[in-house]
Design an enzyme around this catalytic site. Structure first.
Site, mmCIF file in Angstrom:
data_model
loop_
_atom_site.group_PDB
_atom_site.id
_atom_site.type_symbol
_atom_site.label_atom_id
_atom_site.label_comp_id
_atom_site.label_asym_id
_atom_site.label_seq_id
_atom_site.Cartn_x
_atom_site.Cartn_y
_atom_site.Cartn_z
ATOM 1 N N GLY A 106 0.405 -1.506 0.019
ATOM 2 C CA GLY A 106 -0.320 0.152 0.012
ATOM 3 C C GLY A 106 0.608 1.426 0.243
ATOM 4 N N CYS A 133 5.773 -6.638 1.365
ATOM 5 C CA CYS A 133 5.887 -4.750 2.050
ATOM 6 C C CYS A 133 5.191 -3.743 3.260
ATOM 7 C CB CYS A 133 5.373 -3.694 0.281
ATOM 8 S SG CYS A 133 6.403 -2.779 -0.019
ATOM 9 N N TYR A 134 3.864 -2.718 2.377
ATOM 10 C CA TYR A 134 3.452 -3.024 3.458
ATOM 11 C C TYR A 134 2.688 -3.598 4.209
ATOM 12 C CZ TYR A 134 0.724 0.922 6.004
ATOM 13 O OH TYR A 134 -0.268 1.812 6.905
ATOM 14 N N HIS A 218 7.796 -7.687 -3.773
ATOM 15 C CA HIS A 218 6.456 -7.838 -3.824
ATOM 16 C C HIS A 218 6.712 -9.561 -4.568
ATOM 17 C CE1 HIS A 218 4.186 -4.965 -3.751
ATOM 18 N NE2 HIS A 218 5.129 -4.113 -3.474
ATOM 19 N N GLU A 220 4.246 -11.569 -5.720
ATOM 20 C CA GLU A 220 3.071 -11.634 -6.706
ATOM 21 C C GLU A 220 2.780 -11.352 -8.271
ATOM 22 O OE1 GLU A 220 3.516 -9.697 -4.575
ATOM 23 O OE2 GLU A 220 2.431 -7.674 -4.266
ATOM 24 N N ASP A 276 -19.253 -13.629 -20.241
ATOM 25 C CA ASP A 276 -19.127 -13.412 -19.116
ATOM 26 C C ASP A 276 -21.158 -13.923 -18.797
ATOM 27 O OD1 ASP A 276 -17.171 -12.388 -18.364
ATOM 28 O OD2 ASP A 276 -17.324 -10.965 -18.149
ATOM 29 N N LYS A 418 -11.369 -13.442 -14.520
ATOM 30 C CA LYS A 418 -11.927 -13.889 -16.148
ATOM 31 C C LYS A 418 -11.262 -15.124 -16.738
ATOM 32 C CE LYS A 418 -13.414 -12.007 -20.035
ATOM 33 N NZ LYS A 418 -14.620 -10.474 -19.547
#
Ligand code: XMP
Length: 562
Positions: A106, A133-134, A218, A220, A276, A418
């Site tokens: 963040g 991180c944060y 990070h 991710e 969708d 998705k």
């Protein structure tokens, strides 16, 4: 796993342009008002949950641009997770019965006044935690360590050396390349924690105490090449979770929930032919069969062969109760002489509502409306940095609800990304052409025929667009591209064909890559593919003598031309 969500929607006063999302917002506000609380940042969910079926991770969002990525990685690893705002009420979090927590990054500094803090329930829950991180700085701060501004902002690639054999690094060798993006750093460890890794700029690049882990980098993002292994190590080696989440496990649970939520009721689904709404319809159909009625409105603004494909797939192949209406003439007369893009949208939206209302009323009484809302839509409405956007984005293609009906919404894809929606669609037997469709705007070709819309100009665009799509498919690039289409420009240009001068239409080809449509790069299509597209269009499409390729990204351009 969460339930198939069911939201109560009541129609309000008729306004100029009623939309499903406005109605939902209104419904949320009404529910909140009744409960005496301010309008929530998330949707009102009124249905039982299948908590406990899957080990679940609660990801608390502290405002990082990467938070959605964390969730996608965790799901890819077969673990169910949900994103919650960092200040979500503890009751909401507990409904998930989380087996572990991940704290996102963040933009704040933990020591700044008003900065988001680690919720107390996370500290007392005694469950595994990964702070990123944060998130790591929060863990440090909350446990009595020190976080300070760093002289060197560390942004970009870095290398870390491991200083411990923590299971977070199981199977990984040597120095590790990671992605850093931080201004503050940990300068004093909290009691009982050890340093797990260091980089030259961040001596404390990872920390741990039992099953509580913090990483300054990070894992991710793809710029941390072994990040997925580290996340996997956290989930399975540190937290001991089970990987039970998959498209097929979702389908079974969702079907049960749809049945439980709908009971003996009837469900109406506005089918647009997009991914969708198609997958939502297929899933609800699997659950309740003929008590689902799909309403498909052909507005005459679809691409070549699309209306026929919807009828073929859903009506003939999947044997759905499909009601297809051809309202092309009505839409075209509403659009007569209109050039302004916003006016086009308004007239298409209004016409859609009127047609949908009339047709739905003829189809009898429905208690439920099925929609293809997907998880990114929901997340966008609930992130901490957008508290004022407390609304549910819904499919643009379902433009409104019948005026005097009262629906509950069935949104079976509400917690899916998705790529998961696509996998569910394939498992349900939908054809690849539908599952891999590119996004298509609700107003359809009307915003791609620039200037006034006529039958003839629509037909010109359809032919050119079909060539573009065919060539990109043939060249094997379809899935790498977010959207690719033709645009018919409102200008004529001089050309020469045989011995004759021509003065004819110009077609622009637009192809972009993107992850979410918010930003986009123009796609570097190979020259020979562009050459074939251009050649075929000028030869096969009457009244076109020039093809141009759009090489602008978004921003500053938008994906559509109107
Ligand atoms: P822009 O052109 O704003 O488009 O970069 C971003 C994404 O939104 C789609 N789009 C629309 N979708 N109704 C829709 O349902 C609309 O009026 C509309 N305008 C743009 C566009 O195709 C792209 O995917």
């Amino acid at each position: 796993m969460r339930d198939v969500s069911v939201v109560d929607v009541a129609r309000g006063e008729e306004d100029e342009e009623p939309r499903v999302d406005d109605l939902l917002l209104q419904a949320e506000e009404e529910v909140a008002e009744q409960a005496g609380v301010p309008a929530p940042t998330g949707p009102q969910i009124a249905a039982p949950r299948l908590a406990g079926e899957h080990d679940t991770v609660a990801i608390l969002d502290f405002g990082s641009q990467y938070t959605q990525l964390i969730a996608r990685r965790v799901r890819e690893l077969g673990v169910y997770c949900e994103l919650l705002p960092h200040d979500a009420p503890v009751s909401e979090v507990e409904k998930l019965r989380p087996s572990a927590y991940i704290l996102s990054g963040g933009p704040a500094s933990v020591y700044a006044e008003g900065a988001p803090q680690l919720p107390h329930y996370v500290i007392t829950a005694n469950r595994p935690i990964l702070g990123i991180c944060y998130g790591m700085q929060l863990l440090t701060h909350a446990h009595g360590g020190r976080v300070e501004p760093s002289d060197h902002h560390e942004y970009g690639p870095a290398r870390i050396r491991r200083t411990s054999d923590n299971p977070l690094f199981a199977g990984l060798e040597g120095e590790l390349a990671v992605w850093m993006s931080h201004a503050d750093r940990v300068t004093e460890l909290p009691a009982g924690f050890e340093v797990l890794a260091s980089s030259s700029n961040a001596p404390v690049a990872a920390i741990g105490r039992g099953t509580t882990i913090g990483v300054q980098f990070h894992p991710e993002v793809m710029h941390t090449p072994q990040g997925k292994e580290m996340l996997s190590n956290f989930l399975f080696n540190v937290a001991g979770l089970r990987a039970t989440w998959s498209a097929s496990s979702f389908i079974e649970g969702a079907i049960e929930q749809i049945r439980a939520a709908v009971g003996e009721g009837r469900v109406l689904c506005g089918l647009s032919g997009g991914v969708d709404s198609s997958v939502a319809a297929a899933l609800v159909h699997r659950a309740i069969g003929d008590r689902l009625v799909c309403l498909f409105v052909n507005n005459g603004l679809l691409r070549q062969g699309e209306a026929e494909e919807v009828v073929e797939t859903f009506g003939r192949n999947m044997h759905m109760n499909l009601h297809a209406v051809d309202a092309s003439d009505r839409f075209l007369s509403a659009l007569e002489g209109v050039s302004d893009p916003e006016e086009k949208r308004k007239r298409i939206g209004n016409t859609f509502i009127r047609v949908f209302e009339r047709e739905a009323l003829e189809l009898g009484h429905f208690e439920f409306l099925a929609q293809g809302t997907v998880y990114p839509d929901v997340i966008e409405s609930a992130t901490p940095e957008r508290p004022s956007a407390a609304r549910i984005k819904t499919h643009h293609n379902v433009g409104g609800l019948p005026a005097d009906l009262r629906f509950k919404l069935v949104e079976p894809l509400r917690y899916l990304f998705k790529d998961e929606v696509r996998r569910v669609g394939l498992e349900l037997g939908l054809p690849e052409e539908i599952v891999w469709r590119h996004p298509f705007p609700g107003p359809g070709l009307a915003v791609r025929v620039l200037g006034p819309i006529t039958h003839e100009r629509l037909e010109t665009l359809r032919l050119a667009d079909a060539i573009v799509r065919h060539e990109v498919h043939q060249g094997g690039l379809w899935r790498d591209i977010w959207q690719v289409f033709a645009v018919l420009l409102p200008v004529q240009s001089v050309g020469v064909m045989g011995d004759n001068r021509t003065y004819a239409d110009v077609v622009a080809v637009r192809a972009v890559t993107s992850v979410d449509g918010m930003t986009a790069d123009w796609a570097k299509l190979p020259y020979d593919m562009l050459g074939r597209i251009s050649n075929r269009i000028v030869n096969e499409v009457p009244r076109v003598n020039r093809v141009v390729y759009d090489i602008t990204s978004k921003p500053p351009a938008t994906i559509e031309w109107e």
